[in-house]
Design a protein around this motif. Structure first.
Motif, PDB file in Angstrom:
ATOM      1  N   LEU A  82       0.568  -1.117   0.216  1.00 30.24           N
ATOM      2  CA  LEU A  82       0.284   0.180  -0.171  1.00 30.24           C
ATOM      3  C   LEU A  82       0.912   1.058  -0.012  1.00 30.24           C
ATOM      4  O   LEU A  82       1.526   1.352   0.335  1.00 30.24           O
ATOM      5  CB  LEU A  82      -1.265   0.035   0.923  1.00 30.24           C
ATOM      6  N   GLU A  83       0.830   2.461  -0.828  1.00 30.59           N
ATOM      7  CA  GLU A  83       1.370   3.756  -0.875  1.00 30.59           C
ATOM      8  C   GLU A  83       0.070   4.124  -0.273  1.00 30.59           C
ATOM      9  O   GLU A  83      -1.035   3.910  -0.228  1.00 30.59           O
ATOM     10  CB  GLU A  83       1.857   3.868  -2.112  1.00 30.59           C
ATOM     11  N   HIS A  84       0.813   5.882  -0.302  1.00 35.27           N
ATOM     12  CA  HIS A  84      -0.644   7.591   0.266  1.00 35.27           C
ATOM     13  C   HIS A  84      -1.970   7.387  -0.051  1.00 35.27           C
ATOM     14  O   HIS A  84      -1.671   6.946  -1.936  1.00 35.27           O
ATOM     15  CB  HIS A  84      -0.093   8.473   0.493  1.00 35.27           C
ATOM     16  N   GLY A  85      -3.059   6.464   0.431  1.00 33.63           N
ATOM     17  CA  GLY A  85      -4.233   6.810  -0.571  1.00 33.63           C
ATOM     18  C   GLY A  85      -4.436   5.635  -0.934  1.00 33.63           C
ATOM     19  O   GLY A  85      -5.979   5.616  -1.167  1.00 33.63           O
ATOM     20  N   ASP A  86      -3.985   4.661  -1.084  1.00 30.58           N
ATOM     21  CA  ASP A  86      -4.266   3.330  -1.260  1.00 30.58           C
ATOM     22  C   ASP A  86      -5.302   2.507  -0.453  1.00 30.58           C
ATOM     23  O   ASP A  86      -5.284   2.958   1.081  1.00 30.58           O
ATOM     24  CB  ASP A  86      -3.122   2.120  -1.315  1.00 30.58           C
ATOM     25  N   THR A  87      -6.553   2.074  -0.852  1.00 34.39           N
ATOM     26  CA  THR A  87      -7.430   1.508   0.265  1.00 34.39           C
ATOM     27  C   THR A  87      -7.872   0.152  -0.082  1.00 34.39           C
ATOM     28  O   THR A  87      -7.840  -0.489  -1.172  1.00 34.39           O
ATOM     29  CB  THR A  87      -8.945   2.066   0.156  1.00 34.39           C
ATOM     30  N   LEU A  88      -7.525  -0.889   1.145  1.00 33.06           N
ATOM     31  CA  LEU A  88      -7.977  -2.188   1.225  1.00 33.06           C
ATOM     32  C   LEU A  88      -8.773  -2.642   1.872  1.00 33.06           C
ATOM     33  O   LEU A  88      -9.053  -1.865   3.217  1.00 33.06           O
ATOM     34  CB  LEU A  88      -6.169  -2.892   2.242  1.00 33.06           C
ATOM     35  N   PHE A  89      -9.613  -3.641   0.836  1.00 30.47           N
ATOM     36  CA  PHE A  89     -10.901  -3.998   1.106  1.00 30.47           C
ATOM     37  C   PHE A  89     -10.454  -5.167   1.705  1.00 30.47           C
ATOM     38  O   PHE A  89     -10.131  -6.164   0.837  1.00 30.47           O
ATOM     39  CB  PHE A  89     -11.752  -4.027   0.351  1.00 30.47           C
ATOM     40  N   MET A  90     -10.734  -4.896   3.228  1.00 30.70           N
ATOM     41  CA  MET A  90     -10.187  -6.979   3.740  1.00 30.70           C
ATOM     42  C   MET A  90     -11.512  -7.092   4.049  1.00 30.70           C
ATOM     43  O   MET A  90     -12.525  -6.451   5.490  1.00 30.70           O
ATOM     44  CB  MET A  90      -9.581  -6.457   4.653  1.00 30.70           C
ATOM     45  N   PRO A  91     -12.212  -8.481   3.257  1.00 35.14           N
ATOM     46  CA  PRO A  91     -13.439  -9.138   3.915  1.00 35.14           C
ATOM     47  C   PRO A  91     -13.312  -9.495   5.696  1.00 35.14           C
ATOM     48  O   PRO A  91     -12.063  -9.452   6.462  1.00 35.14           O
ATOM     49  CB  PRO A  91     -14.042 -10.145   3.369  1.00 35.14           C
ATOM     50  N   THR A  92     -14.446  -9.564   6.265  1.00 32.74           N
ATOM     51  CA  THR A  92     -14.907 -10.120   7.177  1.00 32.74           C
ATOM     52  C   THR A  92     -13.899 -11.957   7.576  1.00 32.74           C
ATOM     53  O   THR A  92     -13.780 -12.911   6.734  1.00 32.74           O
ATOM     54  CB  THR A  92     -15.990 -11.039   7.770  1.00 32.74           C
ATOM     55  N   GLY A  93     -13.226 -11.371   8.538  1.00 33.24           N
ATOM     56  CA  GLY A  93     -12.593 -12.660   9.183  1.00 33.24           C
ATOM     57  C   GLY A  93     -10.902 -13.114   8.225  1.00 33.24           C
ATOM     58  O   GLY A  93     -10.084 -14.323   8.849  1.00 33.24           O
ATOM     59  N   TYR A  94     -10.509 -11.818   7.205  1.00 27.45           N
ATOM     60  CA  TYR A  94      -9.291 -12.533   6.885  1.00 27.45           C
ATOM     61  C   TYR A  94      -8.330 -12.244   7.851  1.00 27.45           C
ATOM     62  O   TYR A  94      -8.065 -11.443   8.056  1.00 27.45           O
ATOM     63  CB  TYR A  94      -9.080 -11.993   6.139  1.00 27.45           C
ATOM     64  N   TRP A  95      -7.207 -13.046   8.157  1.00 27.07           N
ATOM     65  CA  TRP A  95      -6.139 -13.078   9.382  1.00 27.07           C
ATOM     66  C   TRP A  95      -5.263 -11.972   8.357  1.00 27.07           C
ATOM     67  O   TRP A  95      -4.919 -12.269   6.729  1.00 27.07           O
ATOM     68  CB  TRP A  95      -5.673 -14.205   8.785  1.00 27.07           C
ATOM     69  N   HIS A  96      -4.616 -11.342   9.224  1.00 26.53           N
ATOM     70  CA  HIS A  96      -3.952 -10.101   8.055  1.00 26.53           C
ATOM     71  C   HIS A  96      -2.441  -9.773   8.858  1.00 26.53           C
ATOM     72  O   HIS A  96      -2.567  -9.726   9.973  1.00 26.53           O
ATOM     73  CB  HIS A  96      -4.573  -8.919   8.010  1.00 26.53           C
ATOM     74  N   TRP A  97      -1.251 -10.221   8.464  1.00 25.82           N
ATOM     75  CA  TRP A  97      -0.046  -9.561   8.787  1.00 25.82           C
ATOM     76  C   TRP A  97       0.388  -8.618   8.295  1.00 25.82           C
ATOM     77  O   TRP A  97       0.495  -8.311   6.878  1.00 25.82           O
ATOM     78  CB  TRP A  97       0.775 -10.212   9.057  1.00 25.82           C
ATOM     79  N   MET A  98       1.369  -7.064   9.004  1.00 23.13           N
ATOM     80  CA  MET A  98       1.399  -5.933   7.934  1.00 23.13           C
ATOM     81  C   MET A  98       2.364  -5.328   8.772  1.00 23.13           C
ATOM     82  O   MET A  98       2.915  -5.324  10.004  1.00 23.13           O
ATOM     83  CB  MET A  98      -0.025  -4.708   8.116  1.00 23.13           C
ATOM     84  N   LYS A  99       3.140  -4.545   7.524  1.00 22.27           N
ATOM     85  CA  LYS A  99       4.437  -3.451   7.975  1.00 22.27           C
ATOM     86  C   LYS A  99       4.936  -2.543   7.964  1.00 22.27           C
ATOM     87  O   LYS A  99       4.347  -2.581   6.810  1.00 22.27           O
ATOM     88  CB  LYS A  99       5.961  -5.357   7.330  1.00 22.27           C
ATOM     89  N   TYR A 100       4.763  -1.722   8.184  1.00 26.66           N
ATOM     90  CA  TYR A 100       5.736  -0.595   7.681  1.00 26.66           C
ATOM     91  C   TYR A 100       6.436  -0.303   7.295  1.00 26.66           C
ATOM     92  O   TYR A 100       7.851  -1.060   7.979  1.00 26.66           O
ATOM     93  CB  TYR A 100       5.252   0.221   8.961  1.00 26.66           C
ATOM     94  N   LEU A 101       6.619  -0.075   5.752  1.00 17.95           N
ATOM     95  CA  LEU A 101       8.015   0.042   5.254  1.00 17.95           C
ATOM     96  C   LEU A 101       8.584   1.243   5.506  1.00 17.95           C
ATOM     97  O   LEU A 101       9.493   2.119   5.358  1.00 17.95           O
ATOM     98  CB  LEU A 101       8.144  -0.432   3.744  1.00 17.95           C
ATOM     99  N   ASP A 102       7.598   2.650   5.214  1.00 21.41           N
ATOM    100  CA  ASP A 102       7.901   3.256   6.397  1.00 21.41           C
ATOM    101  C   ASP A 102       7.574   4.231   7.680  1.00 21.41           C
ATOM    102  O   ASP A 102       6.395   3.528   7.597  1.00 21.41           O
ATOM    103  CB  ASP A 102       7.516   4.138   5.319  1.00 21.41           C
ATOM    104  N   GLY A 103       8.042   4.896   8.594  1.00 13.60           N
ATOM    105  CA  GLY A 103       7.029   5.363   9.108  1.00 13.60           C
ATOM    106  C   GLY A 103       6.059   6.341   8.571  1.00 13.60           C
ATOM    107  O   GLY A 103       5.572   7.240   8.086  1.00 13.60           O
ATOM    108  N   SER A 104       4.168   6.068   9.394  1.00 12.31           N
ATOM    109  CA  SER A 104       2.868   5.656   8.682  1.00 12.31           C
ATOM    110  C   SER A 104       2.884   5.699   9.249  1.00 12.31           C
ATOM    111  O   SER A 104       2.682   5.004  10.224  1.00 12.31           O
ATOM    112  CB  SER A 104       2.969   5.443   7.463  1.00 12.31           C
TER     113      SER A 104
END
Length: 293
Positions: free
Chosen positions: A209-231
């Motif tokens: 994801l970049e600035h302004g991108d929106t992720l639609f994540m449906p119910t129950g999805y497992w998610h892992w996220m890593k910040y590549l920049d302070g944000s």
């Protein structure tokens, strides 16, 4: 060694009909590039703007250490003035994150700067947006949201790597019993398939994801996220129409959570050790029962 990952579908814009047919009803993730471009936040939400609006309010901070079995889930590691934290993540990598930041409580002015995508679906919980802040390199552990809501997750001021798995893989991901997170002893970016054999063959999806991108994540999805920049990001939540999903949400938030907190408070490390052993047992059973696709 890596998970078997494919790219999440990405569009600039999407109609309600296309979204409902191909993503909402099928519960498939999607990245929408332009959804937030008509928000005031798209141009306003800089680090300096956040400091101005929130100021010196004290906020809880979370790190990458493994969950303490004697404490409730989401227990903070420390706290800091918000403005000092923003200066920190702008200047240096850090694993410190702000988790479930409540703009209603801390900075209600921020509520004027975004628009819930009701042109795509209904059921939004307008009174419960959450924000998340992270330093470069900080990671959100693998989990799914306890309330089982659909999530529209919009990112600002940097990049974020996102990996998602369908809920059907929960046992193979070594889900901790009576919790909504996975065993924290493996690296999602580079899993050890010899030590955690049930992970091999698990299929997921990913996006950057970049600035302004929106992720639609449906119910129950497992998610892992890593910040590549302070944000930072904001999550807007919407109920699934399924009554079975709503019932599961209620169960998670009441019976399961209270039982887990009671057991943690009374049995601590003994309880956590039992849960981790059961996670391995269930993962091995799921692997043994898996039929090749």
């Amino acid at each position: 060694m890596k998970f078997d990952l494919t790219q999440i579908d990405c569009v600039d814009d999407i109609s309600k009909e296309d979204f409902e047919k191909n993503y909402l009803k099928k519960r498939r993730p999607l990245v929408i590039k332009n959804m937030a471009r008509n928000w005031p936040a798209y141009s306003k939400w800089s680090m300096d703007y956040m400091k101005t609006v929130v100021g010196d309010k004290m906020v809880p901070l979370y790190d990458s250490s493994k969950a303490d079995p004697s404490k409730p889930i989401n227990a903070a590691a420390s706290e800091m003035k918000f403005s000092d934290y923003i200066d920190l993540i702008r200047s240096t990598p850090t694993d410190l994150r702000i988790f479930l930041f409540d703009p209603i409580k801390h900075a209600p002015k921020l509520l004027e700067d975004y628009i819930a995508p009701k042109n795509l679906m209904g059921g939004f919980l307008d009174s419960y947006p959450n924000m998340f802040f992270g330093g470069k390199g900080s990671v959100t552990f693998l989990h799914y949201d306890i309330d089982m809501a659909h999530i529209f997750h919009t990112h600002f001021n940097g990049r974020k790597h996102v990996i998602l798995f369908e809920n059907k893989w929960k046992d193979r991901l070594y889900q901790i019993p009576y919790a909504t997170y996975a065993l924290e002893d493996y690296d999602v970016e580079n899993p050890d398939f010899e030590k955690f054999p049930a992970l091999k063959g698990v299929k997921g999806v990913e996006a950057y994801l970049e600035h302004g991108d929106t992720l639609f994540m449906p119910t129950g999805y497992w998610h892992w996220m890593k910040y590549l920049d302070g944000s930072f990001s904001i999550s807007l939540r919407a109920w699934d129409k399924s009554w079975s999903v709503k019932a599961r949400s209620l169960f998670n938030l009441t019976i399961q959570r209270k039982f887990d907190d009671f057991m943690k408070g009374n049995f601590r490390f003994k309880y956590m050790d039992w849960k981790e052993k059961l996670a391995f047992k269930r993962a091995n059973k799921a692997l043994a029962n898996h039929k090749p696709e």
